[in-house]
Scaffold this motif. Structure first.
Motif, PDB file in Angstrom:
ATOM      1  N   ALA A  86      43.743  46.406  37.475  1.00  0.00           N
ATOM      2  CA  ALA A  86      42.331  46.135  37.731  1.00  0.00           C
ATOM      3  C   ALA A  86      41.651  45.489  36.531  1.00  0.00           C
ATOM      4  CB  ALA A  86      41.614  47.428  38.115  1.00  0.00           C
ATOM      5  N   LEU A  87      42.152  45.760  35.329  1.00  0.00           N
ATOM      6  CA  LEU A  87      41.559  45.170  34.133  1.00  0.00           C
ATOM      7  C   LEU A  87      41.739  43.659  34.098  1.00  0.00           C
ATOM      8  CD1 LEU A  87      42.728  47.749  31.426  1.00  0.00           C
ATOM      9  CD2 LEU A  87      40.606  47.756  32.765  1.00  0.00           C
ATOM     10  N   LEU A  88      42.721  43.147  34.821  1.00  0.00           N
ATOM     11  CA  LEU A  88      42.958  41.701  34.845  1.00  0.00           C
ATOM     12  C   LEU A  88      41.805  40.937  35.464  1.00  0.00           C
ATOM     13  CD1 LEU A  88      46.708  41.754  35.933  1.00  0.00           C
ATOM     14  CD2 LEU A  88      45.818  41.240  33.646  1.00  0.00           C
ATOM     15  N   ALA A  89      41.017  41.614  36.292  1.00  0.00           N
ATOM     16  CA  ALA A  89      39.882  40.961  36.956  1.00  0.00           C
ATOM     17  C   ALA A  89      38.619  40.990  36.096  1.00  0.00           C
ATOM     18  CB  ALA A  89      39.604  41.627  38.301  1.00  0.00           C
ATOM     19  N   ALA A  90      38.665  41.680  34.974  1.00  0.00           N
ATOM     20  CA  ALA A  90      37.493  41.805  34.099  1.00  0.00           C
ATOM     21  C   ALA A  90      37.417  40.599  33.171  1.00  0.00           C
ATOM     22  CB  ALA A  90      37.565  43.103  33.303  1.00  0.00           C
ATOM     23  N   VAL A  91      37.088  39.456  33.754  1.00  0.00           N
ATOM     24  CA  VAL A  91      37.105  38.183  33.025  1.00  0.00           C
ATOM     25  C   VAL A  91      35.707  37.581  33.003  1.00  0.00           C
ATOM     26  CG1 VAL A  91      38.070  35.860  32.961  1.00  0.00           C
ATOM     27  CG2 VAL A  91      39.492  37.786  33.681  1.00  0.00           C
ATOM     28  N   GLY A  92      35.277  37.132  31.838  1.00  0.00           N
ATOM     29  CA  GLY A  92      33.962  36.520  31.689  1.00  0.00           C
ATOM     30  C   GLY A  92      33.956  35.065  32.112  1.00  0.00           C
ATOM     31  N   GLU A  93      32.783  34.455  32.047  1.00  0.00           N
ATOM     32  CA  GLU A  93      32.642  33.056  32.442  1.00  0.00           C
ATOM     33  C   GLU A  93      33.478  32.125  31.576  1.00  0.00           C
ATOM     34  OE1 GLU A  93      28.551  32.001  32.542  1.00  0.00           O
ATOM     35  OE2 GLU A  93      28.033  33.417  34.136  1.00  0.00           O
ATOM     36  N   ASP A  94      33.751  32.546  30.358  1.00  0.00           N
ATOM     37  CA  ASP A  94      34.558  31.711  29.455  1.00  0.00           C
ATOM     38  C   ASP A  94      36.049  31.924  29.641  1.00  0.00           C
ATOM     39  OD1 ASP A  94      34.867  34.221  28.416  1.00  0.00           O
ATOM     40  OD2 ASP A  94      34.282  33.710  26.364  1.00  0.00           O
ATOM     41  N   GLY A  95      36.418  32.790  30.615  1.00  0.00           N
ATOM     42  CA  GLY A  95      37.829  33.033  30.895  1.00  0.00           C
ATOM     43  C   GLY A  95      38.464  34.105  30.042  1.00  0.00           C
ATOM     44  N   THR A  96      37.689  34.714  29.159  1.00  0.00           N
ATOM     45  CA  THR A  96      38.218  35.746  28.277  1.00  0.00           C
ATOM     46  C   THR A  96      38.164  37.109  28.953  1.00  0.00           C
ATOM     47  OG1 THR A  96      37.489  34.538  26.316  1.00  0.00           O
ATOM     48  CG2 THR A  96      37.962  36.886  26.044  1.00  0.00           C
ATOM     49  N   ASN A  97      39.215  37.896  28.821  1.00  0.00           N
ATOM     50  CA  ASN A  97      39.232  39.225  29.389  1.00  0.00           C
ATOM     51  C   ASN A  97      38.386  40.165  28.535  1.00  0.00           C
ATOM     52  OD1 ASN A  97      40.355  42.084  29.894  1.00  0.00           O
ATOM     53  ND2 ASN A  97      41.306  40.877  31.518  1.00  0.00           N
ATOM     54  N   ALA A  98      37.565  40.983  29.186  1.00  0.00           N
ATOM     55  CA  ALA A  98      36.665  41.889  28.477  1.00  0.00           C
ATOM     56  C   ALA A  98      37.423  42.940  27.676  1.00  0.00           C
ATOM     57  CB  ALA A  98      35.730  42.569  29.470  1.00  0.00           C
ATOM     58  N   TYR A  99      38.683  43.172  28.025  1.00  0.00           N
ATOM     59  CA  TYR A  99      39.498  44.178  27.343  1.00  0.00           C
ATOM     60  C   TYR A  99      40.491  43.556  26.361  1.00  0.00           C
ATOM     61  CZ  TYR A  99      37.502  47.498  30.625  1.00  0.00           C
ATOM     62  OH  TYR A  99      36.623  48.277  31.334  1.00  0.00           O
ATOM     63  N   VAL A 115      42.580  41.084  41.364  1.00  0.00           N
ATOM     64  CA  VAL A 115      41.818  39.852  41.601  1.00  0.00           C
ATOM     65  C   VAL A 115      40.454  40.135  42.218  1.00  0.00           C
ATOM     66  CG1 VAL A 115      43.864  38.391  41.782  1.00  0.00           C
ATOM     67  CG2 VAL A 115      42.993  39.538  43.829  1.00  0.00           C
ATOM     68  N   ASP A 116      40.019  41.387  42.214  1.00  0.00           N
ATOM     69  CA  ASP A 116      38.765  41.752  42.880  1.00  0.00           C
ATOM     70  C   ASP A 116      37.569  41.477  41.968  1.00  0.00           C
ATOM     71  OD1 ASP A 116      36.537  43.858  43.649  1.00  0.00           O
ATOM     72  OD2 ASP A 116      37.788  43.529  45.424  1.00  0.00           O
ATOM     73  N   VAL A 117      36.688  40.590  42.400  1.00  0.00           N
ATOM     74  CA  VAL A 117      35.542  40.180  41.585  1.00  0.00           C
ATOM     75  C   VAL A 117      34.607  41.348  41.315  1.00  0.00           C
ATOM     76  CG1 VAL A 117      33.497  38.711  41.513  1.00  0.00           C
ATOM     77  CG2 VAL A 117      35.666  37.786  42.364  1.00  0.00           C
ATOM     78  N   ASP A 118      34.341  42.170  42.320  1.00  0.00           N
ATOM     79  CA  ASP A 118      33.427  43.292  42.138  1.00  0.00           C
ATOM     80  C   ASP A 118      34.012  44.346  41.207  1.00  0.00           C
ATOM     81  OD1 ASP A 118      31.200  42.510  43.854  1.00  0.00           O
ATOM     82  OD2 ASP A 118      32.623  42.713  45.493  1.00  0.00           O
ATOM     83  N   GLY A 119      35.303  44.622  41.367  1.00  0.00           N
ATOM     84  CA  GLY A 119      35.949  45.542  40.440  1.00  0.00           C
ATOM     85  C   GLY A 119      35.908  45.011  39.022  1.00  0.00           C
ATOM     86  N   GLY A 120      36.137  43.722  38.874  1.00  0.00           N
ATOM     87  CA  GLY A 120      36.073  43.106  37.556  1.00  0.00           C
ATOM     88  C   GLY A 120      34.686  43.202  36.950  1.00  0.00           C
ATOM     89  N   ARG A 121      33.669  43.008  37.785  1.00  0.00           N
ATOM     90  CA  ARG A 121      32.280  43.138  37.314  1.00  0.00           C
ATOM     91  C   ARG A 121      32.001  44.550  36.805  1.00  0.00           C
ATOM     92  NH1 ARG A 121      28.377  45.554  40.096  1.00  0.00           N
ATOM     93  NH2 ARG A 121      29.507  45.357  42.085  1.00  0.00           N
ATOM     94  N   ILE A 122      32.443  45.542  37.553  1.00  0.00           N
ATOM     95  CA  ILE A 122      32.210  46.937  37.178  1.00  0.00           C
ATOM     96  C   ILE A 122      32.922  47.281  35.874  1.00  0.00           C
ATOM     97  CG2 ILE A 122      32.711  49.310  37.863  1.00  0.00           C
ATOM     98  CD1 ILE A 122      32.349  48.256  40.809  1.00  0.00           C
ATOM     99  N   LEU A 123      34.178  46.875  35.768  1.00  0.00           N
ATOM    100  CA  LEU A 123      34.951  47.210  34.571  1.00  0.00           C
ATOM    101  C   LEU A 123      34.460  46.454  33.343  1.00  0.00           C
ATOM    102  CD1 LEU A 123      38.428  47.418  36.277  1.00  0.00           C
ATOM    103  CD2 LEU A 123      37.267  49.295  35.102  1.00  0.00           C
ATOM    104  N   THR A 124      33.997  45.232  33.544  1.00  0.00           N
ATOM    105  CA  THR A 124      33.406  44.483  32.434  1.00  0.00           C
ATOM    106  C   THR A 124      32.134  45.170  31.954  1.00  0.00           C
ATOM    107  OG1 THR A 124      34.315  42.376  33.204  1.00  0.00           O
ATOM    108  CG2 THR A 124      32.403  42.278  31.745  1.00  0.00           C
ATOM    109  N   GLY A 125      31.280  45.534  32.898  1.00  0.00           N
ATOM    110  CA  GLY A 125      30.039  46.199  32.535  1.00  0.00           C
ATOM    111  C   GLY A 125      30.279  47.525  31.842  1.00  0.00           C
TER     112      GLY A 125
END
Length: 231
Positions: free
Chosen positions: A144-157, A117-127
């Motif tokens: 950690a991949l669960l936190a990689a979510v975009g503004e539309d709610g879609t997971n980057a992975y 649920v870490d926003v910063d971790g999600g930002r890093i993994l999304t990027g």
């Protein structure tokens, strides 16, 4: 020389379904084995955690019967205690992805508590996945991949073929009935394609730039695959 970011847990417990706390942290083998492989190849590792806290090691991962004997357990402990990477982490909130060539996430149940649920971790993994950087993740690290979510709610992975610690392994370890949620289920719900291998056996999945390992035995093969991508 490449610069590799280790995205690690700061949680020393995992909250169970009944509200009790199970002592945990990161799994020693999953952090030490890749660290040694990357160092040996001449690469630089930086550890980042929520708040810049020193990552706690799961004591169960240093038990002799978990790592093939007392000698190996002592060696893992020595590396963890002496490695400056583990003793002086940076805060995830201050990480600039432009400074790194790859991202690696070791497991242990700790990531289930904080990195999921870490926003910063999600930002890093999304990027990282959007830029095509090599991303390596092992065991419970895919939480950690669960936190990689975009503004539309879609997971980057979403749509990526991965592996992770399976429901079967969680049951065999005696934790499934006590957990609030199971990693394989949650990743599947997020749209990732989880491939399960034999319990406890090395199993690695590679999809584009993402390399995942199912369990502690998969740590070395994941490190090898990342090294191939780093040249």
């Amino acid at each position: 020389m490449a610069k590799i970011l280790f995205l690690m847990t700061a949680a020393d417990h995992w909250t169970l379904a009944d509200g009790s706390r199970h002592r945990t942290g990161f799994w020693a083998e999953e952090a030490v084995v890749p660290l040694e492989a990357f160092r040996a190849a001449g690469h630089e590792v930086t550890v980042a955690t929520p708040g810049g806290a020193v990552p706690p090691v799961d004591p169960a991962s240093l038990a002799a019967d978990a790592v093939g004997g007392a000698e190996e357990a002592a060696r893992l402990r020595d590396v963890i205690d002496s490695a400056p990477e583990f003793r002086a982490p940076v805060a995830l909130s201050g990480v600039r992805l432009d400074d790194y060539d790859a991202v690696y996430v070791p497991g242990g149940h700790g990531p289930m508590e904080d990195l999921a649920v870490d926003v910063d971790g999600g930002r890093i993994l999304t990027g990282a996945v959007e830029r095509g950087l090599p991303v390596g993740v092992v065991c419970h690290g895919p939480a950690a991949l669960l936190a990689a979510v975009g503004e539309d709610g879609t997971n980057a992975y979403a749509g990526y073929r991965i592996t992770a610690f399976t429901n079967t392994e969680e049951r065999l370890a005696g934790n499934a009935d006590r957990a609030r949620w199971l990693l394989q289920d949650r990743l599947t719900e997020a749209g990732l394609k989880v491939e399960a291998g034999e319990p406890w056996a090395p199993h690695v999945e590679v999809d584009r730039t993402v390399v995942t390992g199912q369990n502690p035995a998969s740590s070395a093969p994941v490190a090898d695959e990342l090294l191939k991508r780093l040249g």
